[in-house]
Design a protein around this motif. Structure first.
Motif, PDB file in Angstrom:
ATOM      1  N   GLY A 210       0.786  -1.228   0.000  1.00  0.00           N
ATOM      2  CA  GLY A 210       0.000   0.000   0.000  1.00  0.00           C
ATOM      3  C   GLY A 210       0.822   1.284   0.000  1.00  0.00           C
ATOM      4  N   MET A 211       2.144   1.147  -0.055  1.00  0.00           N
ATOM      5  CA  MET A 211       3.044   2.299  -0.040  1.00  0.00           C
ATOM      6  C   MET A 211       3.666   2.454  -1.432  1.00  0.00           C
ATOM      7  SD  MET A 211       4.424   4.646   1.996  1.00  0.00           S
ATOM      8  CE  MET A 211       4.192   3.995   3.630  1.00  0.00           C
ATOM      9  N   VAL A 212       3.678   3.683  -1.944  1.00  0.00           N
ATOM     10  CA  VAL A 212       4.279   3.945  -3.246  1.00  0.00           C
ATOM     11  C   VAL A 212       5.794   3.982  -3.082  1.00  0.00           C
ATOM     12  CG1 VAL A 212       4.458   5.562  -5.165  1.00  0.00           C
ATOM     13  CG2 VAL A 212       2.275   5.282  -3.986  1.00  0.00           C
ATOM     14  N   LYS A 213       6.470   3.117  -3.813  1.00  0.00           N
ATOM     15  CA  LYS A 213       7.931   3.086  -3.786  1.00  0.00           C
ATOM     16  C   LYS A 213       8.507   3.957  -4.897  1.00  0.00           C
ATOM     17  CE  LYS A 213       8.215   0.498  -0.282  1.00  0.00           C
ATOM     18  NZ  LYS A 213       8.561   1.112   0.987  1.00  0.00           N
ATOM     19  N   VAL A 214       7.882   3.873  -6.100  1.00  0.00           N
ATOM     20  CA  VAL A 214       8.382   4.617  -7.261  1.00  0.00           C
ATOM     21  C   VAL A 214       7.191   5.147  -8.047  1.00  0.00           C
ATOM     22  CG1 VAL A 214       9.665   4.461  -9.433  1.00  0.00           C
ATOM     23  CG2 VAL A 214      10.436   3.150  -7.451  1.00  0.00           C
ATOM     24  N   ILE A 215       7.319   6.415  -8.500  1.00  0.00           N
ATOM     25  CA  ILE A 215       6.390   6.989  -9.471  1.00  0.00           C
ATOM     26  C   ILE A 215       7.240   7.340 -10.679  1.00  0.00           C
ATOM     27  CG2 ILE A 215       4.818   8.873 -10.031  1.00  0.00           C
ATOM     28  CD1 ILE A 215       4.197   9.105  -7.037  1.00  0.00           C
ATOM     29  N   LEU A 216       6.832   6.833 -11.833  1.00  0.00           N
ATOM     30  CA  LEU A 216       7.621   6.987 -13.046  1.00  0.00           C
ATOM     31  C   LEU A 216       6.759   7.572 -14.163  1.00  0.00           C
ATOM     32  CD1 LEU A 216      10.228   6.256 -14.694  1.00  0.00           C
ATOM     33  CD2 LEU A 216       9.182   4.015 -15.071  1.00  0.00           C
ATOM     34  N   GLU A 217       7.271   8.605 -14.784  1.00  0.00           N
ATOM     35  CA  GLU A 217       6.623   9.135 -15.988  1.00  0.00           C
ATOM     36  C   GLU A 217       7.441   8.660 -17.170  1.00  0.00           C
ATOM     37  OE1 GLU A 217       4.894  13.306 -17.717  1.00  0.00           O
ATOM     38  OE2 GLU A 217       6.866  13.384 -16.766  1.00  0.00           O
ATOM     39  N   LYS A 218       6.777   8.054 -18.130  1.00  0.00           N
ATOM     40  CA  LYS A 218       7.443   7.568 -19.338  1.00  0.00           C
ATOM     41  C   LYS A 218       6.970   8.394 -20.525  1.00  0.00           C
ATOM     42  CE  LYS A 218       9.549   4.276 -19.897  1.00  0.00           C
ATOM     43  NZ  LYS A 218      10.978   4.166 -20.024  1.00  0.00           N
ATOM     44  N   GLN A 219       7.896   8.702 -21.404  1.00  0.00           N
ATOM     45  CA  GLN A 219       7.534   9.339 -22.659  1.00  0.00           C
ATOM     46  C   GLN A 219       7.021   8.239 -23.575  1.00  0.00           C
ATOM     47  OE1 GLN A 219      10.566  11.842 -24.260  1.00  0.00           O
ATOM     48  NE2 GLN A 219       9.417  12.300 -26.092  1.00  0.00           N
ATOM     49  N   ILE A 220       5.699   8.178 -23.740  1.00  0.00           N
ATOM     50  CA  ILE A 220       5.116   7.043 -24.453  1.00  0.00           C
ATOM     51  C   ILE A 220       4.464   7.442 -25.771  1.00  0.00           C
ATOM     52  CG2 ILE A 220       4.815   5.560 -22.438  1.00  0.00           C
ATOM     53  CD1 ILE A 220       1.979   6.533 -22.188  1.00  0.00           C
ATOM     54  N   ALA A 221       4.279   8.708 -26.015  1.00  0.00           N
ATOM     55  CA  ALA A 221       3.634   9.127 -27.262  1.00  0.00           C
ATOM     56  C   ALA A 221       4.661   9.520 -28.290  1.00  0.00           C
ATOM     57  CB  ALA A 221       2.682  10.276 -26.990  1.00  0.00           C
TER      58      ALA A 221
END
Length: 177
Positions: free
Chosen positions: A166-177
């Motif tokens: 229930g704890m966020v370890k990593v938040i990742l934004e990917k360039q997907i477009a």
């Protein structure tokens, strides 16, 4: 027992059977929906080159200690089974992916000082670069400042989350477009 009593008893029995059948059908439907949601949250929507598993979700709100998201399914063009299940066509996935989010239901996860935020600094606000660069921090305030650069502070694409207990370890934004 008279004929009317027998008829009435038969009606009661049939009504009881119908009610039991309706309850059973509704129970199965609710369980399937719940299992589907649990499977969606438990199964990775994205796997990085190091084997890290992530859940795709749209950011809906954030405090210093929590993040609220709408979990979505990020389907890539190599997931042939899922593409077939959803009857997706090549034109549905022009960039090699499809975001499946049939209903908006939010979940809130906890953040702590160890949460790693990796995002694309499109304007050089954090890196000073003239070109988009990936930026990593453990400072929730920096990430909130970054989210504020989006129109109405609502990114249009999902972020990818690693969750543990229930704890966020990593938040990742990917360039997907």
């Amino acid at each position: 027992m008279s004929r009317n009593e027998k008829r009435r008893m038969g009606i009661y029995v049939v009504t009881g059977i119908v009610l039991v059948a309706v309850v059973a059908v509704l129970s199965v439907a609710v369980l399937k929906k719940r299992d589907s949601k649990n499977a969606q949250a438990a199964n990775p929507s994205y796997m990085d080159e190091n084997g890290g598993e992530y859940i795709a979700a749209f950011l809906k709100g954030m405090t210093d200690s929590t993040i609220t998201v709408d979990i979505a399914e990020f389907i890539t063009d190599d997931d042939m089974e899922r593409i077939k299940e959803l009857n997706l066509l090549e034109e549905d996935m022009p960039d090699g992916y499809y975001i499946y989010n049939p209903d908006e239901e939010t979940v809130t996860w906890k953040l702590d000082g160890q949460t790693i935020y990796t995002f694309i600094d499109w304007n050089g606000d954090f890196t000073g670069s003239d070109y988009p660069e990936e930026y990593t921090t453990t400072d929730a305030a920096e990430f909130q400042k970054y989210i504020g650069t989006y129109e109405d502070s609502q990114p249009g694409m999902p972020f990818f989350f690693q969750i543990e207990d229930g704890m966020v370890k990593v938040i990742l934004e990917k360039q997907i477009a």
